[in-house]
Design an enzyme around this catalytic site. Structure first.
Site, PDB file in Angstrom:
ATOM      1  CG  ASP A 104     -11.472  -1.995  12.831  1.00 51.83           C
ATOM      2  OD1 ASP A 104     -12.422  -1.800  12.397  1.00 51.83           O
ATOM      3  OD2 ASP A 104     -11.296  -2.542  13.891  1.00 51.83           O
ATOM      4  CD1 TRP A 151     -13.706  -7.475  23.913  1.00 45.38           C
ATOM      5  CD2 TRP A 151     -14.144  -5.261  24.248  1.00 45.38           C
ATOM      6  NE1 TRP A 151     -15.081  -7.104  23.121  1.00 45.38           N
ATOM      7  CE2 TRP A 151     -15.108  -5.951  23.229  1.00 45.38           C
ATOM      8  CE3 TRP A 151     -14.185  -4.072  24.509  1.00 45.38           C
ATOM      9  CZ2 TRP A 151     -16.200  -5.044  22.816  1.00 45.38           C
ATOM     10  CZ3 TRP A 151     -15.139  -3.100  24.018  1.00 45.38           C
ATOM     11  CH2 TRP A 151     -16.052  -3.690  23.192  1.00 45.38           C
ATOM     12  CG  HIS A 175     -14.881  -4.032  13.382  1.00 43.97           C
ATOM     13  ND1 HIS A 175     -14.968  -2.761  13.896  1.00 43.97           N
ATOM     14  CD2 HIS A 175     -15.534  -4.831  14.602  1.00 43.97           C
ATOM     15  CE1 HIS A 175     -15.065  -2.470  15.308  1.00 43.97           C
ATOM     16  NE2 HIS A 175     -15.368  -3.679  15.757  1.00 43.97           N
ATOM     17  CD  GLU A 199     -10.708   3.574  17.360  1.00 47.21           C
ATOM     18  OE1 GLU A 199      -9.450   3.574  18.196  1.00 47.21           O
ATOM     19  OE2 GLU A 199     -11.701   2.835  17.629  1.00 47.21           O
ATOM     20  NE  ARG A 217     -10.828   0.813  14.062  1.00 43.51           N
ATOM     21  CZ  ARG A 217     -11.160   0.312  15.101  1.00 43.51           C
ATOM     22  NH1 ARG A 217     -10.216   0.019  16.158  1.00 43.51           N
ATOM     23  NH2 ARG A 217     -12.270   0.146  15.549  1.00 43.51           N
ATOM     24  CD  GLU A 229     -16.823  -2.690  18.976  1.00 43.38           C
ATOM     25  OE1 GLU A 229     -17.036  -1.865  20.117  1.00 43.38           O
ATOM     26  OE2 GLU A 229     -15.837  -2.481  17.911  1.00 43.38           O
TER      27      GLU A 229
HETATM   28  C1  ACM Z   1     -12.898  -4.118  21.026  1.00 42.02           C
HETATM   29  O1  ACM Z   1     -12.461  -3.305  21.642  1.00 42.02           O
HETATM   30  N1  ACM Z   1     -14.000  -3.961  20.215  1.00 42.02           N
HETATM   31  C2  ACM Z   1     -12.349  -5.464  21.091  1.00 42.02           C
END
Ligand code: ACM
Length: 552
Positions: free
Chosen positions: A169, A378, A241, A455, A140, A311
């Site tokens: 990413d 996570w 991602h 970020e 990021r 994600e």
């Molecule tokens: C994550 O926070 N997407 C691993």
């Protein structure tokens, strides 16, 4: 152990045992001598650069190999005659050197030669957990190589030993590929970056951002880490991602299956979950195998490689007749199973090369992992327990309290953060192995790791502020098992060492004037994203077998 009576009660992380052996002290000076097996001597010298120890036949510092000690363990005895160190491996010798450095005056943490007197002690020490990690998101916001090397130095000073580099990413691909050069030529930069927050009218800074590590840089980072007992864990986050990869090589886009030519994704200029996803078909596995080989070639030994899996928005897989046909050919009943199959394929590629795969917990939830795949849960301790119960080793990485991109306080004085709040006390109170877990589940906990998603971390100064002193607490938990009542006192004294090192940590009573958020782009929005709410949301998602997430 009578900890409070000891003259060196500011050791951090806390050793297994430390006993004062007399009232006197030993004076050590730059240029003093060291003797013992070459590899162990080298490790101690590296940890104690300030003493500039000279190898000799019989040194003031005597190092011996003791095979009866465990991995990373050491014994350190300071007497009026000199120092004796015993370790079974280089890591143990290195950590004995780090402890001796903490027994010296704080000047031992400066970058010029310095000696001083050391109390007479006997320390016996070994880590509680083998994985004591730091995760740096260099995708990021890119961190130049010098910042990565510096993080390795800071990790070493805290006996942290795994540096997880999130290299890929939506917002950037961060290493050179000679086989696929558009990865570093095109995917490594973006024209600008969003400055606004969730639900605000979007605004951009108009400033290009980018950077990547050459393969030679990665070789250097890995060797620098190895010399300091730090293993690099590179992450290529797939199949989601994927905006940056697909900006460079749109042929691997799930939408490009069947010979279609969709509008390519750009390298993303904003945050959130993007729909960009790689096709899971064999050409993508072939492409990633080549890139993995380049990465492994540069790093040398890479015992762990992270392949992401988090994600993923599977809509473009669902819309592709070729991917649907492939799923049928594999006999898989759902797209989450294709997601798991794809990551398992990459784990097999890694296993053939002697590396173990690591994944975020979505890959576990969607099933079918290789049994030796390590899971990073996570989304909380419930999914962690399920992964451990299914026989996977886990590294504890829950958002609360280990996502250090959350502010330490819900305060307008804080610089901008992803949300708030995760305090030093929250980290110090973290238990990597909950008491309610079965013996077998407990046995699968390799350790814990703090995450620095970037970020809202534009540079090394911001990383310093978010990483420390919470990183000191994580080091104490991961090395010593828990932070005890003396932690707060030891930490106050340890901060003087961080001052000597030039670390711009967050002071215990809040930011310095120039570390505050201000009113410009660095303004924090206290309470906008509360960590307890974020945690509840992702924990609910982790309860389902569905790895898809709505895009923001
Ligand atoms: C994550 O926070 N997407 C691993």
């Amino acid at each position: 152990m009578v900890w409070d009576d000891l003259p060196m009660n500011d050791l951090l992380p806390r050793p297994l045992s430390a006993v004062s052996t007399g009232p006197g002290s030993l004076a050590l000076s730059p240029g003093d001598t060291i003797s013992g097996p070459a590899g162990l001597v080298e490790a101690v010298r590296r940890a104690l650069a300030a003493l500039d120890l000279r190898p000799a036949a019989s040194g003031t510092v005597q190092v011996e190999a003791d095979a009866s000690l465990g991995a990373e363990a050491y014994r350190l005895e300071v007497s009026a005659e000199g120092v004796r160190i015993a370790a079974a491996d280089r890591s143990g010798a290195f950590y004995a050197g780090q402890t001796l450095r903490q027994l010296l005056p704080d000047a031992a943490f400066r970058s010029v030669p310095a000696g001083g007197s050391v109390p007479l002690v006997r320390v016996e020490d070994a880590p509680r957990f083998s994985w004591r990690g730091v995760h740096l998101d260099v995708a990021r916001h890119f961190l130049p190589k010098r910042e990565v090397l510096r993080m390795i130095d800071l990790m070493a000073a805290h006996k942290l030993n795994r540096l997880h580099l999130h290299l890929v990413d939506d917002q950037g691909w961060r290493f050179e590929s000679r086989a696929y050069p558009r990865l570093h030529e095109v995917a490594s930069h973006r024209p600008q970056t969003i400055t606004t927050y969730y639900k605000e009218e979007p605004a951009y800074d108009g400033v290009p951002h980018g950077g990547y590590y050459t393969l030679d840089d990665l070789a250097e980072i890995a060797a620098y880490g190895r010399a300091r007992a730090v293993t690099i864990v590179p992450e290529i986050d797939v199949p989601g991602h994927a905006s940056a990869v697909l900006a460079a090589y749109p042929e691997f886009d799930a939408r490009a299956t069947g010979g279609r030519t969709p509008e390519p994704f750009p390298v993303l200029e904003r945050w959130g979950i993007s729909p960009a996803i790689l096709s899971p078909l064999p050409p993508t596995v072939g492409f990633l195998t080549v890139v993995i080989d380049e990465l492994l070639g540069a790093l040398g030994e890479a015992p762990y490689v992270h392949v992401g899996g988090d994600e993923c928005v599977l809509d473009d897989w669902a819309a592709s007749p070729e991917i649907t046909a492939f799923q049928a050919e594999l006999g898989l009943s759902s797209l989450p199973e294709v997601h798991a199959w794809f990551l398992r394929r990459l784990a097999d590629v890694l296993a053939e090369r002697g590396s173990r795969a690591v994944v975020w917990d979505e890959a576990f939830v969607s099933g079918m992992l290789r049994p030796d795949t390590i899971v990073m849960p996570w989304r909380g301790m419930d999914v962690a327990r399920r992964a451990a119960g299914a026989g996977h080793d886990v590294v504890q990485t829950p958002i609360f309290p280990l996502y250090f991109d959350y502010a330490e306080a819900s305060s307008a004085e804080e610089p901008v953060a992803i949300g708030d709040a995760i305090t030093l006390a929250d980290v110090a109170g973290f238990e990597p192995v909950p008491g309610a877990w079965t013996e077998e589940e407990r046995g699968h906990v390799l350790g814990a790791q703090f995450q620095l998603w970037s970020e809202r971390l534009p540079d090394g100064r911001a990383v310093d502020y978010r990483a420390w002193p919470r990183g000191c607490a994580l080091a104490e938990v991961a090395w010593s098992g828990s932070a005890d009542a003396s932690f707060a006192v030891r930490l106050e004294r340890h901060l003087r060492r961080l001052d000597a090192l030039g670390v711009e940590y967050r002071p215990l009573d809040g930011p310095r004037p120039w570390q505050r958020g201000g009113t410009g782009w660095r303004r924090h929005r206290p309470g906008v994203v509360r960590v307890d709410e974020a945690m509840k949301h992702v924990e609910e998602l982790a309860l389902t077998a569905d790895s898809t997430r709505p895009s923001l």
